[in-house]
Design an enzyme around this catalytic site. Structure first.
Site, mmCIF file in Angstrom:
data_model
loop_
_atom_site.group_PDB
_atom_site.id
_atom_site.type_symbol
_atom_site.label_atom_id
_atom_site.label_comp_id
_atom_site.label_asym_id
_atom_site.label_seq_id
_atom_site.Cartn_x
_atom_site.Cartn_y
_atom_site.Cartn_z
ATOM 1 N N VAL A 137 0.830 -1.203 0.000
ATOM 2 C CA VAL A 137 0.000 0.000 0.000
ATOM 3 C C VAL A 137 0.867 1.256 0.000
ATOM 4 O O VAL A 137 0.566 2.237 -0.704
ATOM 5 C CB VAL A 137 -0.935 -0.005 1.223
ATOM 6 C CG1 VAL A 137 -1.643 1.344 1.373
ATOM 7 C CG2 VAL A 137 -1.962 -1.120 1.089
ATOM 8 N N GLU A 138 1.954 1.247 0.753
ATOM 9 C CA GLU A 138 2.760 2.444 0.938
ATOM 10 C C GLU A 138 3.595 2.795 -0.300
ATOM 11 O O GLU A 138 3.663 3.956 -0.708
ATOM 12 C CB GLU A 138 3.692 2.270 2.140
ATOM 13 C CG GLU A 138 2.988 2.261 3.478
ATOM 14 C CD GLU A 138 2.474 3.641 3.867
ATOM 15 O OE1 GLU A 138 2.786 4.637 3.187
ATOM 16 O OE2 GLU A 138 1.747 3.729 4.873
ATOM 17 N N SER A 139 4.272 1.814 -0.889
ATOM 18 C CA SER A 139 5.250 2.153 -1.938
ATOM 19 C C SER A 139 5.198 1.256 -3.155
ATOM 20 O O SER A 139 5.957 1.492 -4.108
ATOM 21 C CB SER A 139 6.664 2.062 -1.352
ATOM 22 O OG SER A 139 6.966 0.711 -1.010
ATOM 23 N N TYR A 222 -7.329 3.991 5.300
ATOM 24 C CA TYR A 222 -6.033 3.322 5.149
ATOM 25 C C TYR A 222 -6.095 1.898 5.695
ATOM 26 O O TYR A 222 -5.566 0.965 5.073
ATOM 27 C CB TYR A 222 -4.957 4.125 5.882
ATOM 28 C CG TYR A 222 -3.583 3.486 5.853
ATOM 29 C CD1 TYR A 222 -2.747 3.613 4.747
ATOM 30 C CD2 TYR A 222 -3.106 2.745 6.939
ATOM 31 C CE1 TYR A 222 -1.494 3.028 4.722
ATOM 32 C CE2 TYR A 222 -1.848 2.153 6.922
ATOM 33 C CZ TYR A 222 -1.045 2.294 5.820
ATOM 34 O OH TYR A 222 0.203 1.707 5.783
#
Length: 236
Positions: A137-139, A222
């Site tokens: 999800v982040e990168s 999130y």
């Protein structure tokens, strides 16, 4: 005259022989062959006798010692074999566990980062698939990723948060673009947040939105994104 002297010497020799033969305890000794036992004893000679029973006992003792040593060597070899067998079973189990763990993250994590994820998850006692979902999800597993707030690396850690984490981890120097360092700091932070807030939903909300967002828990967008990635097909 010469003949007379010779006869006298012969007679003297015969007389000496006769007297010696007639002396008590003197038995004529055969001139050929070995002496008889009675003759040997009479002559004061004794044939050495081998003590057969003590030798037999000594021989049996040596055999028993040798057999005992062989048994000890066999037992030691058997123990070593058992230990090596146990070690082999342990190695097989570890390999099976590792394959299963790799399979759990294989659909989310690129090959080059999978072992990093497993190592970090083991170090901080986390579910490797949770780390895999957060990293996705982040990168999307781009190690040089950088967000609008300066959040950097695979786990998108904000510099101020990274400084706080590094002090508590005892890191004097760190590089957020180093994949293993970034994963380690992100996993440590997730663990700390879970301990602080008591649930993974709250911890994930705080990871993304700060401490104030923790109260939203599973309602935080999130958290839903991470949970969706975590539950993708291939998680088993």
């Amino acid at each position: 005259m010469k003949l007379i002297r010779r006869l006298r010497r012969v007679l003297v020799a015969l007389m000496v022989l006769t007297v010696w033969s007639a002396a008590p305890g003197c038995t004529p000794i055969p001139t050929e062959g070995a002496p008889e036992p009675a003759q040997v004893q009479a002559m004061g000679l004794f044939e050495p006798q081998i003590p057969e029973y003590p030798l037999l006992v000594a021989r049996r003792h040596e055999q028993a010692v040798a057999r005992g040593e062989r048994v000890r060597q066999w037992e030691a070899a058997e123990l070593a074999y058992d230990l090596s067998g146990e070690k082999r079973r342990q190695v097989r189990q570890e390999r099976t566990t590792r394959r299963q763990a790799l399979a759990r993250v294989a659909d989310l994590v690129p090959v080059g980062y999978r072992q990093f994820v497993l190592d970090v998850a083991s170090r901080y006692d986390l579910d490797p698939r949770l780390i895999a979902a957060v990293g996705t999800v982040e990168s999307q597993w781009y190690a040089r990723a950088r967000g609008t707030s300066g959040d950097s690396g695979l786990m998108q850690i904000i510099p101020a948060t990274a400084a706080w984490i590094s002090r508590r981890m005892g890191l004097s120097d760190y590089d957020l673009y180093d994949p293993l360092t970034n994963l380690s700091m992100g996993a440590w932070y997730l663990q700390a947040l879970q301990r602080e807030h008591g649930s993974w939903d709250r911890a994930l909300a705080a990871y993304n939105g700060g401490p104030k967002a923790a109260v939203l828990g599973s309602r935080h967008p999130y958290v839903r994104r991470v949970r969706s990635v975590y539950d993708r097909q291939g998680s088993q």
